[in-house]
Each structure stands twice: as structure tokens, then as C-alpha cells.
Design a protein around this motif. Sequence first.
Motif, PDB file in Angstrom:
ATOM      1  N   VAL A 145       0.978  -1.078   0.004  1.00  0.00           N
ATOM      2  CA  VAL A 145       0.066   0.081  -0.022  1.00  0.00           C
ATOM      3  C   VAL A 145       0.840   1.227   0.080  1.00  0.00           C
ATOM      4  N   ALA A 146       0.414   2.381  -0.288  1.00  0.00           N
ATOM      5  CA  ALA A 146       1.027   3.762  -0.293  1.00  0.00           C
ATOM      6  C   ALA A 146      -0.021   4.833  -0.031  1.00  0.00           C
ATOM      7  N   GLY A 147       0.520   6.070   0.324  1.00  0.00           N
ATOM      8  CA  GLY A 147      -0.351   7.044   0.318  1.00  0.00           C
ATOM      9  C   GLY A 147      -0.325   7.902  -0.961  1.00  0.00           C
TER      10      GLY A 147
ATOM     11  N   ARG B 162       9.541   7.689   6.475  1.00  0.00           N
ATOM     12  CA  ARG B 162       8.763   8.732   7.137  1.00  0.00           C
ATOM     13  C   ARG B 162       7.208   8.302   6.776  1.00  0.00           C
ATOM     14  N   PHE B 163       6.460   8.162   7.741  1.00  0.00           N
ATOM     15  CA  PHE B 163       5.032   8.015   7.290  1.00  0.00           C
ATOM     16  C   PHE B 163       4.435   9.393   7.257  1.00  0.00           C
ATOM     17  N   ILE B 164       4.034   9.702   5.966  1.00  0.00           N
ATOM     18  CA  ILE B 164       3.706  11.190   5.697  1.00  0.00           C
ATOM     19  C   ILE B 164       2.161  11.269   6.117  1.00  0.00           C
TER      20      ILE B 164
ATOM     21  N   VAL C   1       3.257   7.825  -2.202  1.00  0.00           N
ATOM     22  CA  VAL C   1       4.539   7.862  -1.293  1.00  0.00           C
ATOM     23  C   VAL C   1       4.431   6.491  -0.046  1.00  0.00           C
ATOM     24  N   GLU C   2       5.613   5.958  -0.320  1.00  0.00           N
ATOM     25  CA  GLU C   2       5.743   4.832   0.625  1.00  0.00           C
ATOM     26  C   GLU C   2       6.926   4.790   1.290  1.00  0.00           C
ATOM     27  N   MET C   3       7.536   3.565   1.570  1.00  0.00           N
ATOM     28  CA  MET C   3       8.678   3.477   2.453  1.00  0.00           C
ATOM     29  C   MET C   3       9.805   2.391   2.181  1.00  0.00           C
TER      30      MET C   3
ATOM     31  N   SER D  47      -3.973   3.599   0.144  1.00  0.00           N
ATOM     32  CA  SER D  47      -4.576   3.155   1.667  1.00  0.00           C
ATOM     33  C   SER D  47      -5.047   4.463   2.128  1.00  0.00           C
ATOM     34  N   ASP D  48      -4.549   5.582   1.810  1.00  0.00           N
ATOM     35  CA  ASP D  48      -4.666   6.973   2.353  1.00  0.00           C
ATOM     36  C   ASP D  48      -4.100   7.810   1.695  1.00  0.00           C
TER      37      ASP D  48
ATOM     38  N   ALA E  35      -2.158  10.639   2.574  1.00  0.00           N
ATOM     39  CA  ALA E  35      -0.951  11.279   3.207  1.00  0.00           C
ATOM     40  C   ALA E  35      -1.117  12.360   4.114  1.00  0.00           C
TER      41      ALA E  35
ATOM     42  N   ALA F 106      -4.474  10.192   7.490  1.00  0.00           N
ATOM     43  CA  ALA F 106      -3.760   8.954   6.962  1.00  0.00           C
ATOM     44  C   ALA F 106      -3.383   7.714   8.130  1.00  0.00           C
TER      45      ALA F 106
ATOM     46  N   PHE G 207      -5.126   4.316   6.699  1.00  0.00           N
ATOM     47  CA  PHE G 207      -4.138   3.361   6.629  1.00  0.00           C
ATOM     48  C   PHE G 207      -4.246   2.108   7.318  1.00  0.00           C
TER      49      PHE G 207
HETATM   50  N1  ADE Z   1       2.382   3.603   3.016  1.00  0.00           N
HETATM   51  C1  ADE Z   1       0.863   3.997   3.058  1.00  0.00           C
HETATM   52  N2  ADE Z   1       0.629   5.337   3.339  1.00  0.00           N
HETATM   53  C2  ADE Z   1       1.654   5.893   3.590  1.00  0.00           C
HETATM   54  C3  ADE Z   1       2.143   7.134   3.894  1.00  0.00           C
HETATM   55  N3  ADE Z   1       1.171   8.307   4.173  1.00  0.00           N
HETATM   56  N4  ADE Z   1       3.242   7.757   4.120  1.00  0.00           N
HETATM   57  C4  ADE Z   1       4.456   6.884   3.886  1.00  0.00           C
HETATM   58  N5  ADE Z   1       3.936   5.457   3.606  1.00  0.00           N
HETATM   59  C5  ADE Z   1       2.875   4.941   3.355  1.00  0.00           C
END
Ligand code: ADE
Length: 252
Positions: free
Chosen positions: A82-84, A171-173, A192-194, A217-218, A220, A224, A228
Amino acid sequence: MKMTRLGIMAALPQELGDLIAQMRTAGEVRAVTLGRREYFVGDAYGVPAAVTLARVGKVAAAATASALIHVFEADAIVFTGVAGGVRADVRVGDVVVADTLMQHDLDASPLFPRYEVPLLERARFDADRSLSDALGAAAAAFIAEEGHALSERFAVAAPRVHRGLVVSGDRFIASHDALFALRDALPDALAVEMEGAAIAQVCYEHGVPCAVVRTISDTADAAAPASFVEFLTSIAATYSSGIVSRFLRAAA
Ligand code: ADE
């Protein structure tokens, strides 16, 4: 692309869906513990595969990609998760397939240009075109076949598949300010993801093709964290299983 052994990675168990269970029903699966991770080696929908959970972040992802290449002899790597959403039209429930990836938090300036990986002379790492095309087709087929059920069960409205830049950082945004700073700095970023850019860099260094598929998933922002967790626990596995199974069946 015929693969001798495909490395398949996700960060968290929900992002891998039922893949390991499916491999077990298809045949023998060898489990190997290495570096506090378990690697599952076997047949994934007809494709020889090594499947593992990297855990979260760029170091975890790079170490895992390296092990997949050197210990498990993966000749291509696919990441699912998943990602933002970053760009305004990338919404929860959409799918993003990376064309190119970069680390949004890498900054060795003024010694090197911002974002550039020192001594590698580049900031952006391309995903493999044919793997990415195949993932995009699998995501589109999943949405066409199961999109209706997704909207009914999870209130996801008409999901879309996007292709473009995915940015990664440790960093989780999760704030309006952080999101808009990212948009200002990298206007072409879709999500954005990690982990993704770390894998893309390791694969580039070793000449191994890679691809990254991410469900949003969100967006950011301040919502979020809750979005998430809700997405991860309720639907991430459905997306991942639906996309990866179609991708593997087509590759077999
Ligand atoms: N993975 C899923 N949502 C994220 C976010 N908001 N920031 C970083 N990684 C994520």
C-alpha cells in the motif's frame, strides 16, 4: 518475461495477501530463516518464486532485496503493498504502478544535488517496463472483474490504475504540511511509501529488473493513520491477492 526465480516482497503480512497459503496448496514450500526474516521458496501460480516480508523502511527493503538476489537467486523482483496518495487525483482504492522511483528524503546537498544517490550519479531508478506493464494489466483486470464488489463491500468508488513516479522515504506522511511540501518538491509524484526506491536502487546496482505495485490506503494527510489501518486490516490483502495472482498466472 520468463523468470528463473521471481522475488516477491511486501512490507507487512496484509500486503502479501494469501500468496504463501496458495503456494502451500500448490506444492512443497521451503521456508528459510535469514536475517530475522522468513523466505518461502516454491511455486507461485506456476512461477518459481521466493516470497518474503521485508518489514517497513528503506534499510529493511534494501537488505531483503539483496538477500533475494544473492541468496535466493531471484532474477527479477516485484514488490506489492500500500501507499499514500500524493497527487490530488490519486484516491484511496486506486492502484499505482511505478514507472520510476526515488528517495524523497535523500539529501546530501550541497555536496551532491538533492535526491541524488552519492556516487551513483542518479536520483531516479526506473522500474522494468515489461514487468510494470504486466502488473498494470493485472491491476486493471482485477478492478474490472472485482471493482463492483470492492465498491459494495468497502465503499471504494470506481478505482483507477495510475502509472508514474513513486517516492519513498523513512517517514509516514500524515499531515497537510508534509503532503504539500512533498507535492511542491516533487510535482510529478503520484504516491509515497517507505520501500520501493530502495529496492529499485539495489536492483539497478545488480542489473535485476524490478517493479512496484501499490494500492492507495490513504492520502498522506491528517486522516492517513486511521485510513491506513482501516485499509490494511479490511482490504489490502484482497487487492494484493487479486493483482498478484493475475500477474503470476499471466507470467507462468
Ligand atoms: N504507506 C502507506 N501510506 C503511507 C504514507 N502516508 N506515508 C508513507 N508510507 C505510506
